[in-house]
Design a protein around this motif. Structure first.
Motif, PDB file in Angstrom:
ATOM      1  N   LYS A 129     -51.865 -35.273  34.037  1.00  0.00           N
ATOM      2  CA  LYS A 129     -51.705 -35.129  35.490  1.00  0.00           C
ATOM      3  C   LYS A 129     -50.974 -33.844  35.862  1.00  0.00           C
ATOM      4  CE  LYS A 129     -53.660 -39.106  35.879  1.00  0.00           C
ATOM      5  NZ  LYS A 129     -55.106 -39.141  36.239  1.00  0.00           N
ATOM      6  N   MET A 130     -50.355 -33.228  34.886  1.00  0.00           N
ATOM      7  CA  MET A 130     -49.613 -31.976  35.082  1.00  0.00           C
ATOM      8  C   MET A 130     -49.845 -31.136  33.842  1.00  0.00           C
ATOM      9  SD  MET A 130     -45.522 -31.632  35.825  1.00  0.00           S
ATOM     10  CE  MET A 130     -44.652 -30.064  35.836  1.00  0.00           C
ATOM     11  N   CYS A 131     -50.311 -29.910  34.036  1.00  0.00           N
ATOM     12  CA  CYS A 131     -50.752 -29.107  32.902  1.00  0.00           C
ATOM     13  C   CYS A 131     -50.238 -27.674  33.024  1.00  0.00           C
ATOM     14  CB  CYS A 131     -52.287 -29.115  32.833  1.00  0.00           C
ATOM     15  SG  CYS A 131     -52.987 -28.046  31.559  1.00  0.00           S
ATOM     16  N   TYR A 132     -49.768 -27.132  31.898  1.00  0.00           N
ATOM     17  CA  TYR A 132     -49.366 -25.729  31.831  1.00  0.00           C
ATOM     18  C   TYR A 132     -50.096 -25.087  30.650  1.00  0.00           C
ATOM     19  CZ  TYR A 132     -46.268 -27.571  28.165  1.00  0.00           C
ATOM     20  OH  TYR A 132     -45.775 -28.197  27.046  1.00  0.00           O
ATOM     21  N   THR A 133     -50.076 -23.765  30.584  1.00  0.00           N
ATOM     22  CA  THR A 133     -50.812 -23.061  29.548  1.00  0.00           C
ATOM     23  C   THR A 133     -49.955 -21.922  28.991  1.00  0.00           C
ATOM     24  OG1 THR A 133     -51.820 -21.278  30.860  1.00  0.00           O
ATOM     25  CG2 THR A 133     -52.878 -23.446  30.965  1.00  0.00           C
ATOM     26  N   ARG A 134     -50.435 -21.320  27.927  1.00  0.00           N
ATOM     27  CA  ARG A 134     -49.839 -20.083  27.451  1.00  0.00           C
ATOM     28  C   ARG A 134     -50.267 -18.941  28.373  1.00  0.00           C
ATOM     29  NH1 ARG A 134     -51.682 -18.284  22.866  1.00  0.00           N
ATOM     30  NH2 ARG A 134     -53.307 -19.822  22.486  1.00  0.00           N
ATOM     31  N   TYR A 135     -49.594 -17.815  28.275  1.00  0.00           N
ATOM     32  CA  TYR A 135     -49.879 -16.669  29.140  1.00  0.00           C
ATOM     33  C   TYR A 135     -49.530 -15.398  28.383  1.00  0.00           C
ATOM     34  CZ  TYR A 135     -44.857 -17.371  29.798  1.00  0.00           C
ATOM     35  OH  TYR A 135     -43.516 -17.563  29.575  1.00  0.00           O
ATOM     36  N   ASP A 136     -50.092 -14.294  28.844  1.00  0.00           N
ATOM     37  CA  ASP A 136     -49.681 -13.018  28.277  1.00  0.00           C
ATOM     38  C   ASP A 136     -48.784 -12.274  29.255  1.00  0.00           C
ATOM     39  OD1 ASP A 136     -51.439 -11.855  30.120  1.00  0.00           O
ATOM     40  OD2 ASP A 136     -53.037 -11.609  28.642  1.00  0.00           O
ATOM     41  N   HIS A 163     -34.876 -26.329  28.276  1.00  0.00           N
ATOM     42  CA  HIS A 163     -35.546 -25.023  28.194  1.00  0.00           C
ATOM     43  C   HIS A 163     -36.819 -25.074  29.027  1.00  0.00           C
ATOM     44  CE1 HIS A 163     -36.853 -21.214  26.852  1.00  0.00           C
ATOM     45  NE2 HIS A 163     -37.666 -21.604  25.893  1.00  0.00           N
ATOM     46  N   CYS A 164     -36.871 -24.277  30.087  1.00  0.00           N
ATOM     47  CA  CYS A 164     -38.039 -24.281  30.969  1.00  0.00           C
ATOM     48  C   CYS A 164     -39.138 -23.419  30.360  1.00  0.00           C
ATOM     49  CB  CYS A 164     -37.671 -23.764  32.362  1.00  0.00           C
ATOM     50  SG  CYS A 164     -39.047 -23.860  33.536  1.00  0.00           S
ATOM     51  N   ILE A 165     -40.165 -24.065  29.831  1.00  0.00           N
ATOM     52  CA  ILE A 165     -41.247 -23.344  29.159  1.00  0.00           C
ATOM     53  C   ILE A 165     -42.470 -23.184  30.051  1.00  0.00           C
ATOM     54  CG2 ILE A 165     -40.494 -24.123  26.881  1.00  0.00           C
ATOM     55  CD1 ILE A 165     -42.771 -26.172  26.943  1.00  0.00           C
ATOM     56  N   ILE A 166     -42.428 -23.707  31.264  1.00  0.00           N
ATOM     57  CA  ILE A 166     -43.584 -23.660  32.160  1.00  0.00           C
ATOM     58  C   ILE A 166     -43.519 -22.395  33.010  1.00  0.00           C
ATOM     59  CG2 ILE A 166     -44.814 -24.811  34.038  1.00  0.00           C
ATOM     60  CD1 ILE A 166     -43.669 -27.459  33.062  1.00  0.00           C
ATOM     61  N   ARG A 167     -44.608 -21.681  33.073  1.00  0.00           N
ATOM     62  CA  ARG A 167     -44.731 -20.508  33.948  1.00  0.00           C
ATOM     63  C   ARG A 167     -45.471 -20.939  35.210  1.00  0.00           C
ATOM     64  NH1 ARG A 167     -42.097 -16.627  35.348  1.00  0.00           N
ATOM     65  NH2 ARG A 167     -41.478 -16.564  33.149  1.00  0.00           N
ATOM     66  N   THR A 168     -44.922 -20.591  36.366  1.00  0.00           N
ATOM     67  CA  THR A 168     -45.474 -21.045  37.644  1.00  0.00           C
ATOM     68  C   THR A 168     -46.965 -20.771  37.764  1.00  0.00           C
ATOM     69  OG1 THR A 168     -43.329 -20.594  38.671  1.00  0.00           O
ATOM     70  CG2 THR A 168     -45.192 -20.931  40.143  1.00  0.00           C
ATOM     71  N   SER A 169     -47.399 -19.579  37.375  1.00  0.00           N
ATOM     72  CA  SER A 169     -48.804 -19.189  37.565  1.00  0.00           C
ATOM     73  C   SER A 169     -49.752 -19.856  36.581  1.00  0.00           C
ATOM     74  CB  SER A 169     -48.938 -17.663  37.461  1.00  0.00           C
ATOM     75  OG  SER A 169     -48.259 -17.031  38.529  1.00  0.00           O
ATOM     76  N   SER A 170     -49.221 -20.640  35.651  1.00  0.00           N
ATOM     77  CA  SER A 170     -50.094 -21.370  34.722  1.00  0.00           C
ATOM     78  C   SER A 170     -50.226 -22.841  35.089  1.00  0.00           C
ATOM     79  CB  SER A 170     -49.543 -21.264  33.290  1.00  0.00           C
ATOM     80  OG  SER A 170     -48.504 -22.204  33.052  1.00  0.00           O
ATOM     81  N   LEU A 171     -49.473 -23.294  36.067  1.00  0.00           N
ATOM     82  CA  LEU A 171     -49.386 -24.727  36.371  1.00  0.00           C
ATOM     83  C   LEU A 171     -50.586 -25.244  37.151  1.00  0.00           C
ATOM     84  CD1 LEU A 171     -47.441 -27.252  36.308  1.00  0.00           C
ATOM     85  CD2 LEU A 171     -46.746 -26.544  38.606  1.00  0.00           C
ATOM     86  N   ASP A 210     -53.539 -25.287  25.195  1.00  0.00           N
ATOM     87  CA  ASP A 210     -53.060 -24.280  24.250  1.00  0.00           C
ATOM     88  C   ASP A 210     -53.970 -23.054  24.219  1.00  0.00           C
ATOM     89  OD1 ASP A 210     -51.415 -23.125  22.412  1.00  0.00           O
ATOM     90  OD2 ASP A 210     -52.156 -24.270  20.693  1.00  0.00           O
ATOM     91  N   GLU A 211     -54.109 -22.435  25.371  1.00  0.00           N
ATOM     92  CA  GLU A 211     -54.882 -21.206  25.502  1.00  0.00           C
ATOM     93  C   GLU A 211     -54.198 -20.295  26.503  1.00  0.00           C
ATOM     94  OE1 GLU A 211     -59.134 -21.367  25.941  1.00  0.00           O
ATOM     95  OE2 GLU A 211     -59.213 -23.464  25.284  1.00  0.00           O
ATOM     96  N   VAL A 212     -54.425 -18.996  26.385  1.00  0.00           N
ATOM     97  CA  VAL A 212     -53.912 -18.037  27.352  1.00  0.00           C
ATOM     98  C   VAL A 212     -54.857 -18.004  28.551  1.00  0.00           C
ATOM     99  CG1 VAL A 212     -53.393 -15.612  27.797  1.00  0.00           C
ATOM    100  CG2 VAL A 212     -52.793 -16.631  25.589  1.00  0.00           C
ATOM    101  N   THR A 213     -54.347 -18.327  29.723  1.00  0.00           N
ATOM    102  CA  THR A 213     -55.191 -18.385  30.923  1.00  0.00           C
ATOM    103  C   THR A 213     -54.718 -17.477  32.043  1.00  0.00           C
ATOM    104  OG1 THR A 213     -53.952 -20.184  31.976  1.00  0.00           O
ATOM    105  CG2 THR A 213     -55.680 -20.821  30.408  1.00  0.00           C
ATOM    106  N   SER A 214     -53.531 -16.899  31.908  1.00  0.00           N
ATOM    107  CA  SER A 214     -52.987 -16.096  32.995  1.00  0.00           C
ATOM    108  C   SER A 214     -52.140 -14.960  32.442  1.00  0.00           C
ATOM    109  CB  SER A 214     -52.146 -16.966  33.944  1.00  0.00           C
ATOM    110  OG  SER A 214     -51.067 -17.564  33.249  1.00  0.00           O
ATOM    111  N   SER A 215     -51.835 -14.020  33.331  1.00  0.00           N
ATOM    112  CA  SER A 215     -50.998 -12.876  32.975  1.00  0.00           C
ATOM    113  C   SER A 215     -49.778 -12.846  33.872  1.00  0.00           C
ATOM    114  CB  SER A 215     -51.777 -11.567  33.129  1.00  0.00           C
ATOM    115  OG  SER A 215     -52.869 -11.508  32.240  1.00  0.00           O
ATOM    116  N   TYR A 216     -48.624 -12.777  33.253  1.00  0.00           N
ATOM    117  CA  TYR A 216     -47.345 -12.721  33.955  1.00  0.00           C
ATOM    118  C   TYR A 216     -46.884 -11.268  33.969  1.00  0.00           C
ATOM    119  CZ  TYR A 216     -42.224 -13.244  34.423  1.00  0.00           C
ATOM    120  OH  TYR A 216     -40.917 -13.122  34.808  1.00  0.00           O
ATOM    121  N   ARG A 217     -46.740 -10.706  35.170  1.00  0.00           N
ATOM    122  CA  ARG A 217     -46.409  -9.299  35.287  1.00  0.00           C
ATOM    123  C   ARG A 217     -44.896  -9.094  35.229  1.00  0.00           C
ATOM    124  NH1 ARG A 217     -49.960  -5.454  37.146  1.00  0.00           N
ATOM    125  NH2 ARG A 217     -51.170  -7.101  38.175  1.00  0.00           N
ATOM    126  N   ILE A 218     -44.480  -8.231  34.319  1.00  0.00           N
ATOM    127  CA  ILE A 218     -43.068  -7.891  34.168  1.00  0.00           C
ATOM    128  C   ILE A 218     -42.881  -6.437  34.560  1.00  0.00           C
ATOM    129  CG2 ILE A 218     -41.153  -7.661  32.549  1.00  0.00           C
ATOM    130  CD1 ILE A 218     -42.267  -9.918  30.952  1.00  0.00           C
TER     131      ILE A 218
END
Length: 275
Positions: A129-136, A163-171, A210-218
């Protein structure tokens, strides 16, 4: 043409279909540098049944003018008169959603073209019901500089506290599993962390695709950000937002500072290797 919606416009309830409607909320404030890339990464998704709720937090640049040139009825703009922060902007978007699933995207991040399709398939097959993914990780120009690395296969409320492992743009969240809307707190920093915790209190667990689906800009100025400046905001999460006991809050702060330092050092190394 782009539809402009009032900030208090309610969403509508749709019946579930074979291709469910996904609502994507994007908060914006003076986001001209990357907003077209961000929005187009949603419009170009292989899953086409979606709506974009772009909430403009009283921008003073030409963010809105850029979006007005996009001719796609799936893009809806919600202009706010007063700048009140990303949490408030996201909440206005949540109030206006029409879809069965909610996804969030920051205004300078971007998605891979099959992000929504893969995440929906995973959630429907696994029952998540709630899903997150890996990101680059990408820099200001969009060049890849690193990755999130491996993440835990699932996370609960107690685990995310450490430890917050969830990235907003992957949720992505199945809105049908929520008895009522869940909102972001109106605080300056760590509002995404509190939002995830609030969701987990209701849903119990988030699962990893367990896949990269988004890009987090730094951006260059934040690669080696000073974690000492974040301490009062992290403490506020534990003691004020979650109202945890003093001893537990102190223990969690120690673990958070260690994990945050490790993640920050890893990002610096990835940045340096990419130069």
């Amino acid at each position: 043409m782009v539809a402009h919606m009032p900030a208090d416009s309610p969403g509508r309830t749709l019946s579930r279909a074979s291709a469910p409607l996904v609502s994507v909320v994007i908060p914006m404030h003076n986001s001209r540098s990357h907003i077209l890339e961000t929005v187009n990464s949603v419009l170009n998704q292989s899953h086409e049944n979606l709506e974009i709720l772009a909430v403009d937090d009283a921008s003073s640049d030409d963010t809105l003018d850029l979006l007005d040139k996009i001719d796609d009825p799936r893009l809806k703009i919600i202009p706010l008169d007063t700048n009140a922060g990303a949490g408030n902007a996201r909440n206005k978007g949540i109030d206006a959603v029409s879809g069965e699933f909610l996804a969030l995207l920051d205004s300078d991040d971007r998605w891979y073209p099959d992000k929504i399709e893969k995440q929906l398939r995973f959630m429907q097959s696994s029952g998540a019901k709630m899903c997150y993914t890996r990101y680059d990780l990408i820099d200001s120009e969009g060049s890849k500089i690193g990755s999130s690395g491996p993440l835990a296969a699932s996370v609960t409320y107690e685990e995310l506290l450490r430890h917050c492992i969830i990235r907003t743009s992957s949720l992505m969240v199945d809105l049908g599993a929520l008895p009522k809307p869940v909102y972001f707190p109106l605080i300056r920093k760590r509002q995404d962390f509190v939002f995830f915790l609030r969701l987990l209190k209701v849903l119990g667990e988030a699962r990893l695709l367990d896949e990269v689906t988004s890009s987090y800009r730094i951006h260059s100025g934040t690669v080696s950000s000073n974690k000492f400046k974040v301490i009062p905001f992290q403490w506020n999460v534990y003691r004020t937002q979650e109202q945890l006991p003093l001893a537990k809050s102190l223990q969690l702060m120690g673990g958070w500072f260690f994990n945050a330092g490790f993640v920050n050092a890893r990002r610096v190394m990835q940045w340096l290797r990419s130069r």
